[in-house]
Design an enzyme around this catalytic site. Structure first.
Site, short mmCIF file in Angstrom:
data_model
loop_
_atom_site.label_atom_id
_atom_site.label_comp_id
_atom_site.label_asym_id
_atom_site.label_seq_id
_atom_site.Cartn_x
_atom_site.Cartn_y
_atom_site.Cartn_z
N LYS A 1 36.92 41.42 25.78
CA LYS A 1 35.72 40.85 26.38
C LYS A 1 34.51 41.68 25.97
CE LYS A 1 34.06 39.63 31.06
NZ LYS A 1 34.39 39.67 32.51
N SER B 1 34.30 35.30 34.91
CA SER B 1 33.37 35.53 33.82
C SER B 1 34.06 35.75 32.47
CB SER B 1 32.52 36.75 34.14
OG SER B 1 33.31 37.91 34.22
N SER C 1 37.33 37.43 37.92
CA SER C 1 36.92 37.08 36.55
C SER C 1 38.04 37.04 35.52
CB SER C 1 35.83 38.04 36.07
OG SER C 1 34.61 37.71 36.68
#
Lengths: 484, 495
Positions: free
Chosen positions: A77, A152, A176
């Site tokens: 990420k 997210s 997330s």
């Protein structure tokens, strides 16, 4: 043709394929290119990955010792620092910024021979539940491109979902990792707070953030976790507890587990009816198989989302102060007459997206004098109550069962204008971040709308072995395994 | 920065109109940089004076993803200072974030102790012209220093040096219990001595290792509540602390006497003309939004840890001075001189183990040694004269083998050059006093025969002339003759 089902299978393939790592990287590069429109990757390290693969292939042929993640192709990420590579937290404010050091988790992946093929799109500074808050565009759910992948860590979830890497690292501050895993039909784990070093993870809310893992196989999840977990001299909140070798401790035993579930959760008005019915039926099935599944009271449910947003935005407002245009990242164009304050204001107004600004303002408000006690202190008290309640539950139960998200993946744009509704979608996932326990979302179900949804399991602090074992048992039951 | 025209007016602190009616109340905040090798929350060097931005890593620069880790040594040093000031050591501590934006504050917050200072209360004894006083401390807490903004290197830009960012500091805060600039002067002197004594800070005010802010207010004598205070910053020497306070007192009294009101402000001292000027008014104050730093776990101090630090603490200057008077029979003045610096007393203690003529040691240290150190611009720590050697030299004098002046002027300089022993040097230079009567008699006879007139005068009763003969013998013997024995011989021979 290259296929991947698990790291174990891949390692068997490598044993008999001299250029196996190279084949794998070529395969994923092609897949990433094919699926560019999903917007899961912000950057792909093609040449570097190929070079690494060639080196690993050569090492293997030379009989050198192989790392636990030898040749395993993964993605990270865009909030995890990788030395010499850009990291932007999907924000304009870090546009063009290159990290000068490795996150501890990255360091450990590389030491075990993993190949990081690229960085994944996400909600800006990990703030969001749909991956629509990225300065670099929304990510699409590969199962239905009109829908969000969740957030997210949406890009990292889709990278695994669409077969664009073998596993990926996300971060989970309030769901997330688990929520996009649920929306995408894959496995997503958020370990115990302090199990994995946060060094090199761009902070959203320090006392909640934890690196998590997306994969399609529990064994893989266990292996990656055992590689990246553990003590770290650069993080004083990480635990020094020894890391069990999770991957060798998975045994599909006939153990009968004791599960708790929150009655209030299954009766919650926001919970999709079909999800509620499916999970209730699943509870009955578990009971029929000899497991204990019992309801426990949870009258604090209405407080978890407000508590979560007060505390996380407070921490975020301070954590994000360093993005000020002075030392690195974006700085607004200024007129010679602009003073320092104007530089700060322009830079931060232009560099941060709307949702990030909203949370910074909210956090600044709850910490300001005159409001501190009413909001921040109160929220901390609720957090304490939640922790007490949790220990009480885990005195009697192995795990808590819960839906991961109240609905399946929603349409892109459907909720993006209503922050409150978006926040409420985190109701089932923020709990484990508030109390710090490990939790996992496993892809067990399919909705009549065609989308997958998962079951969330939580266990007591540092009981990842138990959590992974239960997941393996439940996923091993092919009747319920979702096939994407 | 509002540099108002007040600086043009100069107030004299002495003889302030109406000054007798007022009582001055002063509280001091001293920031002392701890002499740890690394910074408070990372491994970067905490040393002073590197080229700009060379003691910085991703952590000091506040790069995204970096985290703090507390330097245990800094915690230890803070406790050390707390114990030296008789503070209560707080066992459960945490660090808070003080949030504000400034270019030399890389993270956008300063990590500091807010509600749980590591040391509470405490006292620092001082002596002023009015006698002894115990200055009450409010707290000592740990925090990280900010970087430095340099405004005069470039016409268009402010330069930022982050070498200092993250250097550990202790902030030592007094109660508002000081009532004159002299007390403040003595207090800062004492604190400076103490931090150096226990080795937690080098006390260098010019380099900013020790910085002092003064909170000054005045009130009518007998008044219970405190007056409006002014905080004066940038006091980079102890003398300036005194000057700034004197200036403030005079300025405030003049304002009140003229029917004006004192405004709560932060002011800065201007060392060029010994005045202060306003930096900002209180209304511009930040809301720092303090909260516990979530990147650092609260830390608990065990009794054992604190005890270990206490046991390793050296005897403090006051205690040591008392001991010198009581056990070594030194005067209060001598004892205080020895306790001015830890290195001085350490050297004295070392010599005192070799020789028990304590007064003689003091005389050497405050005489020839001090002069030599001053002349060559050295500190006592740099003195190349082993304690054992000085002990032996004093013994040589006490045994009458050399006299003090020969020892100081002839032997001492040689001892500083190498590792020779005093006796060896005295022998090599042929400086040993001769007390053997046979050998002395020759010189005595020669001296008498050289000055028959004087000898006659002596015999007639002019006894004062004996010095002349002693001097002559000394000359003839090249200083080696023991004057005591020579005097006896002369007296006998001259009748």
């Amino acid at each position: 043709m290259f296929t991947f089902s698990s790291i174990k299978q891949y390692h068997q393939f490598l044993a008999s394929t001299s250029n196996g790592c190279t084949q794998a990287v070529q395969h994923y590069l092609a897949k990433i290119e094919e699926n560019k429109h999903l917007n899961a990757y912000l950057e792909v390290y093609a040449e570097e990955a190929l070079a690494q693969a060639a080196q690993l292939d050569a090492d293997r042929l030379a009989g050198k010792p192989l790392g636990k993640l030898h040749g395993v192709v993964c993605a990270i990420k865009d909030v995890i620092c990788y030395k010499g590579h850009k990291v932007s937290a999907s924000s304009k404010i870090l546009e063009g910024f290159t990290s000068i050091y490795n996150a501890t988790a990255v360091e450990k992946l590389l030491q075990e021979g993993a190949i990081i093929i690229g960085r994944n799109n996400c909600d800006e500074f990990a703030m969001g539940s749909s991956n629509e808050n990225s300065a670099y565009g929304a990510v699409k759910n590969a199962l239905d491109e009109s829908r969000v992948p969740g957030g997210s860590s949406g890009g990292s979830a889709v990278a695994v979902q669409a077969g664009l890497c073998m596993f990926s690292l996300g971060s989970d501050t309030g769901g997330s990792v688990r929520q996009p895993a649920d929306f995408c039909g894959i496995i997503g784990i958020k370990p115990t707070y302090g199990r994995i070093s946060r060094y090199g993870l761009i902070a959203y809310a320090s006392s909640f953030d934890q690196i998590g893992i997306f994969s399609t196989d529990i064994q893989d999840t266990a292996l990656v976790l055992e590689v990246i977990a553990g003590a770290d001299d650069f993080d004083s909140t990480v635990s020094i507890k020894p890391v069990p070798s999770y991957s060798t401790k998975l045994n599909q035993s006939n153990t009968k587990y004791r599960f708790a579930y929150f009655k209030e959760v299954l009766e919650h008005e926001g919970l999709d009816k079909e999800i509620a019915t499916t999970i209730k039926a699943y509870i009955a099935k578990l009971q029929a198989e000899g497991h204990t599944v019992e309801p426990v009271d949870f009258n604090l449910l209405p407080y978890v989302v407000p508590t979560y947003y007060i505390l996380t935005t407070a921490e975020a407002s301070s954590n994000l102060s360093r993005f000020d245009g002075v030392k690195f990242g974006y700085r607004a164009d200024l007129k010679p007459s602009d003073d320092l304050t104007t530089m700060y204001k322009k830079t931060r107004s232009e560099g941060f997206g709307k949702e990030v600004q909203r949370r910074i303002l909210l956090g600044t408000f709850v910490l300001s004098s005159g409001y501190f006690d009413a909001y921040f202190t109160k929220a901390q008290q609720v957090r304490r109550l939640l922790c007490d309640k949790t220990s009480e539950i885990f005195n009697s139960y192995d795990a808590i069962l819960c839906p991961t998200v109240p609905t399946t993946a929603f349409k892109i744009g459907e909720k993006s204008n209503d922050p409150i509704e978006m926040y409420l979608a985190d109701i089932f996932t923020v709990f484990s971040n508030l109390v710090g326990v490990p939790s996992i979302s496993i892809p067990l179900f399919k909705h009549s709308n065609g989308m997958p949804f998962g079951l969330q399991l939580m266990s007591s602090h540092f009981e990842e072995t138990k959590l992974l074992n239960i997941s393996e048992v439940l996923l091993g039951d092919s009747n319920y395994r979702h096939n994407s | 920065m509002a540099n108002t025209n007040e600086t043009a007016t100069s107030y004299s602190p002495s003889g302030v109109r109406g000054g007798d009616k007022y009582e001055v109340v002063i509280g001091l905040e001293i920031h002392a940089q701890l002499q740890t090798e690394s910074k408070l929350f990372c491994g970067d060097s905490a040393a002073f004076g590197g080229a700009p931005n060379t003691h910085i890593s991703a952590i000091t620069m506040g790069h995204p993803g970096t985290l703090p880790k507390t330097n245990k040594k800094a915690v230890e040093y803070a406790i050390k200072m707390g114990l030296a000031c008789n503070c209560e050591i707080v066992k459960d501590n945490y660090f808070a974030r003080k949030n504000y934006f400034y270019p030399d504050l890389p993270k956008g917050y300063q990590t500091s102790q807010h509600t749980t200072p590591i040391c509470k209360g405490g006292i620092v004894p001082i002596t002023t012209s009015e006698g002894a006083k115990e200055v009450e401390l409010n707290r000592i807490h740990l925090e990280e220093d900010a970087g430095k903004s340099i405004h005069d290197w470039d016409d268009d830009y402010t330069c930022v040096d982050l070498n200092r960012a993250g250097v550990p500091l202790i902030e030592i805060v007094t109660e508002p219990c000081l009532h004159s600039s002299e007390e403040a002067y003595q207090y800062v002197t004492e604190v400076r001595k103490l931090v150096q004594w226990i080795g937690v800070c080098d006390g260098n005010m010019e380099e900013g290792s020790l910085r002092c802010d003064a909170n000054v207010s005045i009130r009518l004598k007998g008044e219970k509540s405190l007056g409006t205070k002014v905080e004066v910053k940038n006091l980079n020497s102890i003398r300036n602390v005194k000057k700034a306070i004197d200036y403030e007192i005079a300025r405030m009294i003049a304002i009140v006497e003229d029917g004006g009101k004192i405004v709560q402000q932060t002011r800065s001292f201007n060392a060029d003309n010994d005045t202060t000027f306003s930096m900002r008014d209180k209304e511009e104050a930040n809301d720092y939004r303090y909260f516990a730093c979530p990147d650092l776990s609260p830390f608990h101090l065990t009794d054992e840890f604190i005890k270990g630090i206490d046991e390793a603490l050296p005897m403090l200057p006051n205690e040591l001075a008392a001991l010198y008077q009581k056990d070594f029979g030194l005067s209060a003045y001598d004892a205080a001189q020895l306790c001015d610096e830890k290195e001085t007393s350490d050297y004295f203690n070392a010599v005192a183990k070799e020789n028990t003529n304590y007064k003689a040691i003091v005389n050497w240290m405050t005489g020839p040694i001090k002069q030599y150190l001053n002349d060559s611009n050295l500190s006592i720590g740099q003195l190349k004269l082993p304690a054992k050697t000085l002990g032996a030299l004093i013994q040589l004098i006490d045994e009458g083998k050399v006299n003090f002046s020969v020892a100081a002027t002839k032997i001492f300089p040689v001892l500083l050059q190498g590792d020779k022993q005093p006796l060896q040097v005295a022998e090599e230079l042929n400086l040993l006093q001769v007390s053997d009567t046979n050998e002395l008699e020759g010189w005595v006879d020669e001296a008498i025969s050289k000055m028959p007139d004087k000898a006659a005068e002596y015999k007639k009763g002019k006894k004062g002339l004996i010095g002349l003969f002693v001097g002559e013998v000394k000359k003839l013997s090249k200083g080696k003759a023991d004057p005591k024995v020579v005097t006896e011989l002369l007296q006998r021979k001259l009748g």
